[in-house]
Write a protein that holds these residues in place. Structure first.
Motif, PDB file in Angstrom:
ATOM      1  N   ARG A  92       1.185  -1.328  -0.104  1.00  0.00           N
ATOM      2  CA  ARG A  92      -0.015   0.087   0.182  1.00  0.00           C
ATOM      3  C   ARG A  92       0.873   1.027  -0.203  1.00  0.00           C
ATOM      4  O   ARG A  92       2.081   1.037   0.124  1.00  0.00           O
ATOM      5  CB  ARG A  92      -0.939   0.077   0.995  1.00  0.00           C
ATOM      6  CG  ARG A  92      -2.238  -0.904   0.898  1.00  0.00           C
ATOM      7  CD  ARG A  92      -2.892  -1.108   1.936  1.00  0.00           C
ATOM      8  NE  ARG A  92      -2.775  -0.196   3.107  1.00  0.00           N
ATOM      9  CZ  ARG A  92      -2.320  -0.316   4.830  1.00  0.00           C
ATOM     10  NH1 ARG A  92      -2.438  -1.450   4.756  1.00  0.00           N
ATOM     11  NH2 ARG A  92      -2.727   0.591   5.645  1.00  0.00           N
ATOM     12  N   ARG A  93       0.487   2.422  -0.352  1.00  0.00           N
ATOM     13  CA  ARG A  93       1.422   3.475  -0.874  1.00  0.00           C
ATOM     14  C   ARG A  93       0.997   4.068   1.017  1.00  0.00           C
ATOM     15  O   ARG A  93       2.329   4.506   0.904  1.00  0.00           O
ATOM     16  CB  ARG A  93       0.363   4.616  -1.377  1.00  0.00           C
ATOM     17  CG  ARG A  93       1.084   6.254  -1.757  1.00  0.00           C
ATOM     18  CD  ARG A  93       0.031   6.776  -1.896  1.00  0.00           C
ATOM     19  NE  ARG A  93       1.190   8.298  -2.808  1.00  0.00           N
ATOM     20  CZ  ARG A  93       1.186   8.257  -4.034  1.00  0.00           C
ATOM     21  NH1 ARG A  93       1.316   7.412  -4.637  1.00  0.00           N
ATOM     22  NH2 ARG A  93       1.792   9.154  -3.907  1.00  0.00           N
ATOM     23  N   GLU A  94       0.489   3.822   1.295  1.00  0.00           N
ATOM     24  CA  GLU A  94       1.023   4.365   3.140  1.00  0.00           C
ATOM     25  C   GLU A  94       2.030   3.412   3.250  1.00  0.00           C
ATOM     26  O   GLU A  94       3.332   4.094   3.953  1.00  0.00           O
ATOM     27  CB  GLU A  94      -0.158   4.429   4.748  1.00  0.00           C
ATOM     28  CG  GLU A  94      -1.105   4.909   3.531  1.00  0.00           C
ATOM     29  CD  GLU A  94      -2.629   4.393   2.099  1.00  0.00           C
ATOM     30  OE1 GLU A  94      -2.272   3.639   2.106  1.00  0.00           O
ATOM     31  OE2 GLU A  94      -2.756   5.684   1.548  1.00  0.00           O
ATOM     32  N   GLU A  95       2.685   2.100   3.434  1.00  0.00           N
ATOM     33  CA  GLU A  95       3.389   1.178   3.762  1.00  0.00           C
ATOM     34  C   GLU A  95       4.825   1.883   3.471  1.00  0.00           C
ATOM     35  O   GLU A  95       5.473   1.968   3.942  1.00  0.00           O
ATOM     36  CB  GLU A  95       3.246  -0.183   3.285  1.00  0.00           C
ATOM     37  CG  GLU A  95       1.738  -1.100   4.208  1.00  0.00           C
ATOM     38  CD  GLU A  95       1.904  -1.638   4.125  1.00  0.00           C
ATOM     39  OE1 GLU A  95       1.829  -2.645   4.313  1.00  0.00           O
ATOM     40  OE2 GLU A  95       1.923  -2.032   2.663  1.00  0.00           O
ATOM     41  N   MET A  96       4.791   2.452   2.024  1.00  0.00           N
ATOM     42  CA  MET A  96       6.101   2.769   1.060  1.00  0.00           C
ATOM     43  C   MET A  96       6.662   3.727   1.718  1.00  0.00           C
ATOM     44  O   MET A  96       7.442   4.244   2.051  1.00  0.00           O
ATOM     45  CB  MET A  96       6.214   2.384  -0.760  1.00  0.00           C
ATOM     46  CG  MET A  96       5.357   1.493  -0.674  1.00  0.00           C
ATOM     47  SD  MET A  96       5.062   0.565  -1.989  1.00  0.00           S
ATOM     48  CE  MET A  96       7.016   1.666  -2.709  1.00  0.00           C
ATOM     49  N   PRO A 100      11.873   9.473   3.808  1.00  0.00           N
ATOM     50  CA  PRO A 100      12.856  10.516   5.342  1.00  0.00           C
ATOM     51  C   PRO A 100      11.761  11.974   5.386  1.00  0.00           C
ATOM     52  O   PRO A 100      11.257  12.083   6.402  1.00  0.00           O
ATOM     53  CB  PRO A 100      14.039  11.151   4.701  1.00  0.00           C
ATOM     54  CG  PRO A 100      13.885  10.496   3.441  1.00  0.00           C
ATOM     55  CD  PRO A 100      12.556   9.447   3.202  1.00  0.00           C
ATOM     56  N   GLN A 101      11.241  11.958   3.983  1.00  0.00           N
ATOM     57  CA  GLN A 101      10.113  13.848   3.749  1.00  0.00           C
ATOM     58  C   GLN A 101       8.969  13.163   3.083  1.00  0.00           C
ATOM     59  O   GLN A 101       9.702  12.723   1.670  1.00  0.00           O
ATOM     60  CB  GLN A 101      11.320  15.054   4.115  1.00  0.00           C
ATOM     61  CG  GLN A 101      10.665  16.145   4.351  1.00  0.00           C
ATOM     62  CD  GLN A 101      11.470  17.294   4.020  1.00  0.00           C
ATOM     63  OE1 GLN A 101      12.223  16.949   3.361  1.00  0.00           O
ATOM     64  NE2 GLN A 101      10.110  18.526   3.824  1.00  0.00           N
ATOM     65  N   VAL A 102       7.758  13.613   3.416  1.00  0.00           N
ATOM     66  CA  VAL A 102       6.698  12.961   2.590  1.00  0.00           C
ATOM     67  C   VAL A 102       5.991  14.631   2.763  1.00  0.00           C
ATOM     68  O   VAL A 102       5.469  14.689   3.868  1.00  0.00           O
ATOM     69  CB  VAL A 102       5.284  12.059   3.423  1.00  0.00           C
ATOM     70  CG1 VAL A 102       4.850  11.553   2.421  1.00  0.00           C
ATOM     71  CG2 VAL A 102       6.709  10.967   3.003  1.00  0.00           C
ATOM     72  N   GLN A 103       5.554  14.698   1.301  1.00  0.00           N
ATOM     73  CA  GLN A 103       4.821  15.844   1.262  1.00  0.00           C
ATOM     74  C   GLN A 103       3.498  16.110   0.118  1.00  0.00           C
ATOM     75  O   GLN A 103       3.774  15.843  -1.050  1.00  0.00           O
ATOM     76  CB  GLN A 103       5.362  17.248   1.034  1.00  0.00           C
ATOM     77  CG  GLN A 103       4.907  18.555   0.802  1.00  0.00           C
ATOM     78  CD  GLN A 103       5.393  19.489   0.411  1.00  0.00           C
ATOM     79  OE1 GLN A 103       6.490  19.678   0.056  1.00  0.00           O
ATOM     80  NE2 GLN A 103       4.881  20.715   0.508  1.00  0.00           N
ATOM     81  N   SER A 104       2.236  16.118   0.528  1.00  0.00           N
ATOM     82  CA  SER A 104       1.383  15.713  -0.090  1.00  0.00           C
ATOM     83  C   SER A 104       1.202  14.324  -0.607  1.00  0.00           C
ATOM     84  O   SER A 104       0.949  14.000  -2.259  1.00  0.00           O
ATOM     85  CB  SER A 104       0.999  16.779  -1.135  1.00  0.00           C
ATOM     86  OG  SER A 104       1.175  18.271  -0.318  1.00  0.00           O
ATOM     87  N   GLY A 105       1.235  12.922   0.157  1.00  0.00           N
ATOM     88  CA  GLY A 105       1.276  11.912  -0.307  1.00  0.00           C
ATOM     89  C   GLY A 105       2.614  11.554  -1.619  1.00  0.00           C
ATOM     90  O   GLY A 105       2.501  10.709  -1.928  1.00  0.00           O
TER      91      GLY A 105
END
Length: 89
Positions: free
Chosen positions: A66-70, A75-80
């Motif tokens: 799932r996208r959330e797992e990856m 280290p840094q995520v913004q707007s998915g």
């Protein structure tokens, strides 16, 4: 087997000090002897089922994440999406 380090150095455009040539010749001869003692590997290795060195067959895995797992490992995520350093101005 006699290894001519001076000739090899000349071909490879390396400068080896004369006092180190004998050591390099012994080391290279030891490497060549070791390789000569290695067993020959045949293509039939993959077909021989009794051989313990049989290579495994490549298999495709279709495990999906799932996208959330990856993104949890990023280290840094913004707007998915992953945030990476800017490389081009």
């Amino acid at each position: 087997m006699k290894i001519d380090i001076a000739h090899i150095a000349k071909l490879s455009k390396l400068q080896i000090e004369p006092e180190k040539r004998e050591k390099f010749e012994k080391d290279m001869a030891a490497i060549v002897d070791m390789v000569d003692r290695l067993p020959d590997v045949e293509d039939e290795l993959t077909l021989d089922t009794d051989n313990p060195m049989r290579l495994r067959k490549d298999e495709v895995e279709t495990k999906k994440f799932r996208r959330e797992e990856m993104l949890a490992n990023a280290p840094q995520v913004q707007s998915g999406c992953l945030v990476v350093p800017k490389t081009v101005e």
